[in-house]
Design an enzyme around this catalytic site. Structure first.
Site, PDB file in Angstrom:
ATOM      1  N   SER A 142      -4.456  29.172  -7.736  1.00  0.00           N
ATOM      2  CA  SER A 142      -3.475  28.100  -7.967  1.00  0.00           C
ATOM      3  C   SER A 142      -4.049  26.980  -8.838  1.00  0.00           C
ATOM      4  O   SER A 142      -5.188  26.542  -8.649  1.00  0.00           O
ATOM      5  CB  SER A 142      -3.021  27.521  -6.625  1.00  0.00           C
TER       6      SER A 142
ATOM      7  N   SER B 273      -2.576  24.104  -8.795  1.00  0.00           N
ATOM      8  CA  SER B 273      -2.103  22.866  -8.157  1.00  0.00           C
ATOM      9  C   SER B 273      -3.237  21.928  -7.736  1.00  0.00           C
ATOM     10  O   SER B 273      -3.122  20.710  -7.936  1.00  0.00           O
ATOM     11  CB  SER B 273      -1.217  23.208  -6.958  1.00  0.00           C
TER      12      SER B 273
ATOM     13  N   LYS C 189       7.852  30.306   0.854  1.00  0.00           N
ATOM     14  CA  LYS C 189       8.875  29.298   0.560  1.00  0.00           C
ATOM     15  C   LYS C 189      10.082  29.387   1.501  1.00  0.00           C
ATOM     16  O   LYS C 189      10.634  28.372   1.904  1.00  0.00           O
ATOM     17  CB  LYS C 189       9.324  29.410  -0.899  1.00  0.00           C
TER      18      LYS C 189
ATOM     19  N   ASP D  48      11.205  22.717  -8.028  1.00  0.00           N
ATOM     20  CA  ASP D  48      11.106  23.636  -9.176  1.00  0.00           C
ATOM     21  C   ASP D  48      12.198  23.395 -10.221  1.00  0.00           C
ATOM     22  O   ASP D  48      11.929  23.354 -11.419  1.00  0.00           O
ATOM     23  CB  ASP D  48      11.169  25.099  -8.707  1.00  0.00           C
TER      24      ASP D  48
ATOM     25  N   GLY E  90      13.383  33.417  -6.298  1.00  0.00           N
ATOM     26  CA  GLY E  90      13.321  32.008  -5.929  1.00  0.00           C
ATOM     27  C   GLY E  90      13.352  31.076  -7.129  1.00  0.00           C
ATOM     28  O   GLY E  90      14.087  30.081  -7.126  1.00  0.00           O
ATOM     29  N   ALA E  91      12.572  31.377  -8.164  1.00  0.00           N
ATOM     30  CA  ALA E  91      12.510  30.487  -9.328  1.00  0.00           C
ATOM     31  C   ALA E  91      13.843  30.494 -10.069  1.00  0.00           C
ATOM     32  O   ALA E  91      14.348  29.445 -10.488  1.00  0.00           O
ATOM     33  CB  ALA E  91      11.378  30.914 -10.248  1.00  0.00           C
TER      34      ALA E  91
ATOM     35  N   ARG F 151      17.625  43.091 -11.823  1.00  0.00           N
ATOM     36  CA  ARG F 151      17.475  44.505 -11.436  1.00  0.00           C
ATOM     37  C   ARG F 151      18.337  44.824 -10.220  1.00  0.00           C
ATOM     38  O   ARG F 151      19.084  45.798 -10.215  1.00  0.00           O
ATOM     39  CB  ARG F 151      15.987  44.781 -11.133  1.00  0.00           C
TER      40      ARG F 151
ATOM     41  N   ARG G 282      21.328  40.680  -5.446  1.00  0.00           N
ATOM     42  CA  ARG G 282      20.628  39.394  -5.558  1.00  0.00           C
ATOM     43  C   ARG G 282      21.204  38.576  -6.714  1.00  0.00           C
ATOM     44  O   ARG G 282      21.265  37.348  -6.650  1.00  0.00           O
ATOM     45  CB  ARG G 282      19.128  39.607  -5.754  1.00  0.00           C
TER      46      ARG G 282
ATOM     47  N   LEU H 272       9.197  31.700 -17.443  1.00  0.00           N
ATOM     48  CA  LEU H 272       8.690  30.799 -16.404  1.00  0.00           C
ATOM     49  C   LEU H 272       7.236  31.082 -16.065  1.00  0.00           C
ATOM     50  O   LEU H 272       6.554  30.259 -15.468  1.00  0.00           O
ATOM     51  CB  LEU H 272       9.543  30.901 -15.130  1.00  0.00           C
TER      52      LEU H 272
ATOM     53  N   TYR I 169       3.216  31.738 -16.989  1.00  0.00           N
ATOM     54  CA  TYR I 169       2.329  31.081 -17.969  1.00  0.00           C
ATOM     55  C   TYR I 169       0.980  31.786 -18.073  1.00  0.00           C
ATOM     56  O   TYR I 169       0.081  31.311 -18.750  1.00  0.00           O
ATOM     57  CB  TYR I 169       2.136  29.606 -17.607  1.00  0.00           C
TER      58      TYR I 169
HETATM   59  P1  NAP Z   1      10.518  36.352  -6.780  1.00  0.00           P
HETATM   60  O1  NAP Z   1      11.328  35.471  -5.895  1.00  0.00           O
HETATM   61  O2  NAP Z   1       9.646  37.371  -6.169  1.00  0.00           O
HETATM   62  O3  NAP Z   1      11.545  37.070  -7.795  1.00  0.00           O
HETATM   63  C1  NAP Z   1      11.053  38.044  -8.682  1.00  0.00           C
HETATM   64  C2  NAP Z   1      12.124  38.420  -9.693  1.00  0.00           C
HETATM   65  O4  NAP Z   1      11.551  39.368 -10.601  1.00  0.00           O
HETATM   66  C3  NAP Z   1      13.353  39.082  -9.084  1.00  0.00           C
HETATM   67  O5  NAP Z   1      14.481  38.775  -9.856  1.00  0.00           O
HETATM   68  C4  NAP Z   1      12.995  40.561  -9.209  1.00  0.00           C
HETATM   69  O6  NAP Z   1      14.129  41.412  -9.256  1.00  0.00           O
HETATM   70  C5  NAP Z   1      12.321  40.582 -10.556  1.00  0.00           C
HETATM   71  N1  NAP Z   1      11.464  41.752 -10.668  1.00  0.00           N
HETATM   72  C6  NAP Z   1      10.317  41.988  -9.993  1.00  0.00           C
HETATM   73  N2  NAP Z   1       9.841  43.207 -10.313  1.00  0.00           N
HETATM   74  C7  NAP Z   1      10.717  43.747 -11.220  1.00  0.00           C
HETATM   75  C8  NAP Z   1      10.773  44.993 -11.930  1.00  0.00           C
HETATM   76  N3  NAP Z   1       9.835  45.924 -11.779  1.00  0.00           N
HETATM   77  N4  NAP Z   1      11.804  45.196 -12.797  1.00  0.00           N
HETATM   78  C9  NAP Z   1      12.741  44.247 -12.977  1.00  0.00           C
HETATM   79  N5  NAP Z   1      12.758  43.054 -12.318  1.00  0.00           N
HETATM   80  C10 NAP Z   1      11.750  42.810 -11.455  1.00  0.00           C
HETATM   81  O7  NAP Z   1       9.564  35.469  -7.738  1.00  0.00           O
HETATM   82  P2  NAP Z   1       9.777  33.973  -8.215  1.00  0.00           P
HETATM   83  O8  NAP Z   1       9.097  33.068  -7.281  1.00  0.00           O
HETATM   84  O9  NAP Z   1      11.206  33.757  -8.522  1.00  0.00           O
HETATM   85  O10 NAP Z   1       8.902  33.946  -9.564  1.00  0.00           O
HETATM   86  C11 NAP Z   1       9.393  34.539 -10.745  1.00  0.00           C
HETATM   87  C12 NAP Z   1       8.504  34.117 -11.927  1.00  0.00           C
HETATM   88  O11 NAP Z   1       8.590  32.713 -12.107  1.00  0.00           O
HETATM   89  C13 NAP Z   1       7.021  34.436 -11.736  1.00  0.00           C
HETATM   90  O12 NAP Z   1       6.471  34.834 -12.966  1.00  0.00           O
HETATM   91  C14 NAP Z   1       6.445  33.100 -11.301  1.00  0.00           C
HETATM   92  O13 NAP Z   1       5.073  32.971 -11.630  1.00  0.00           O
HETATM   93  C15 NAP Z   1       7.291  32.155 -12.125  1.00  0.00           C
HETATM   94  N6  NAP Z   1       7.353  30.802 -11.562  1.00  0.00           N
HETATM   95  C16 NAP Z   1       6.926  29.789 -12.352  1.00  0.00           C
HETATM   96  C17 NAP Z   1       6.970  28.507 -11.879  1.00  0.00           C
HETATM   97  C18 NAP Z   1       6.495  27.399 -12.767  1.00  0.00           C
HETATM   98  O14 NAP Z   1       6.300  26.261 -12.291  1.00  0.00           O
HETATM   99  N7  NAP Z   1       6.295  27.649 -14.048  1.00  0.00           N
HETATM  100  C19 NAP Z   1       7.473  28.215 -10.591  1.00  0.00           C
HETATM  101  C20 NAP Z   1       7.915  29.280  -9.811  1.00  0.00           C
HETATM  102  C21 NAP Z   1       7.859  30.584 -10.310  1.00  0.00           C
HETATM  103  P3  NAP Z   1      14.742  42.023  -7.898  1.00  0.00           P
HETATM  104  O15 NAP Z   1      15.622  40.975  -7.334  1.00  0.00           O
HETATM  105  O16 NAP Z   1      15.465  43.226  -8.372  1.00  0.00           O
HETATM  106  O17 NAP Z   1      13.566  42.364  -6.989  1.00  0.00           O
END
Ligand code: NAP
Length: 287
Positions: A27, A29, A78, A114, A142-143, A164, A168, A229, A231
């Site tokens: 992290s 953070s 979360k 976020d 979540g993001a 996908r 959801r 999102l 990095y």
């Molecule tokens: P999450 O809740 O686990 O959601 C993951 C997403 O990715 C879902 O929509 C999932 O689809 C999709 N996914 C995962 N594997 C896949 C695959 N093989 N093919 C197609 N879609 C797939 O994760 P999250 O917390 O939202 O985070 C998502 C991204 O945002 C990450 O890269 C994270 O690092 C980034 N993020 C950045 C910040 C920032 O401050 N910059 C903050 C939070 C998150 P399904 O619904 O079909 O499983």
């Protein structure tokens, strides 16, 4: 916190905040927050705590008992943090997830920063307001949910959600029923902003599960702002493809800095020293 030879020293009056997650060692953070508190001259220290699944209740009890001001909450905690809190902000209720908890007179208050961090980065660093714009969001985790809520609130004209898992996507679109609908990858070609909010790069966003194998890269063009999102790496396959097609690109570092900035506000009640926080990110990007 006192200083010895320029270094900050944790002493008997230091207060604590931190992040819980699993994994958490990677992290950014702690660096972001500690640089902020140093710049603000506050006697506040921020640590990273690995908490396994199922351990959130104990972690919250422990942190509260030790007088922590609050905690950042990251994957996979979360949702559990939101459930366990005594009070939830409106956003946390809508999202069913929290990335921040505050300990206020023994009460655990859950917040989400976020979406606000994402919008701040758009406004301050990209000079973009989503008001009246058509935005495509790939992902419904979540993001994605957090930014859908805030993009709608900021006046986006249309939000096209591609994910996908269809169910959801339906649930994410329901967060902003006036403007959001579930779509196909091909619809994103007309969007002014296209955001990859999946945990994968381009490969994940162009799989056959989305659109019969349609290539996202072929849909992007110079009229678009493409945001990932993630990095790590700083330029994901999605952003590389977008740049090759002439789109303007942005990674998730700005969102990271600004969502942490909102946490600094919540933990301290003062404005975050954003330029000091950006130095941390820039140092890491060049190291
Ligand atoms: P999450 O809740 O686990 O959601 C993951 C997403 O990715 C879902 O929509 C999932 O689809 C999709 N996914 C995962 N594997 C896949 C695959 N093989 N093919 C197609 N879609 C797939 O994760 P999250 O917390 O939202 O985070 C998502 C991204 O945002 C990450 O890269 C994270 O690092 C980034 N993020 C950045 C910040 C920032 O401050 N910059 C903050 C939070 C998150 P399904 O619904 O079909 O499983």
């Amino acid at each position: 916190m006192s200083k010895t030879g320029g270094a900050r020293v944790i002493d008997g009056t230091t207060e604590f905040v931190g992040v819980i997650g699993d994994p958490v060692a990677h992290s950014m953070s702690p660096r972001l927050h500690n640089r902020a508190y140093e710049a603000l001259g506050l006697n506040l220290a921020y640590g990273a705590f690995r908490v396994p699944v199922g351990g959130v209740a104990e972690a919250l009890r422990g942190a509260r008992a030790l007088g922590f001001r609050g905690l950042s909450v990251t994957t996979p905690h979360k949702q559990e943090a939101a459930l366990l809190a005594d009070q939830r902000s409106n956003d946390v209720v809508l999202l069913g997830a929290a990335n921040t908890v505050l300990f206020q007179s023994g009460v655990v208050v859950a917040e989400s920063t976020d979406g606000r961090g994402f919008l701040d980065d758009l406004a301050r660093n990209c000079d973009v307001s989503p008001k009246g714009m058509s935005c495509g969001v790939i992902g419904a985790g979540g993001a994605a949910r957090a930014i859908i809520l805030d993009l709608a609130r900021a006046g986006a004209r249309e939000l096209i959600i591609v994910n996908r898992t269809q169910q959801r996507a339906v649930e994410a679109a329901a967060l902003a029923p006036e403007v959001a609908h579930v779509g196909m990858l091909g619809e994103l070609s007309t969007c002014e902003i296209v955001i990859n909010a999946t945990s994968l790069g381009l490969a994940g966003a162009t799989g056959p599960e989305h659109d019969g194998g349609a290539s996202l890269a072929a849909l992007l063009g110079p009229h678009q702002l493409a945001i990932d999102l993630s990095y790590r790496p700083a330029r994901s396959p999605f952003l590389s493809a977008a740049a090759e097609r002439g789109a303007r690109i942005r990674n998730g570092l700005g969102m990271l800095v600004h969502q942490a900035g909102w946490q600094v506000r919540l933990f301290t009640g003062v404005e975050p020293p954003l330029s000091a926080m950006w130095e941390v990110v820039n140092d890491l990007a060049t190291s």
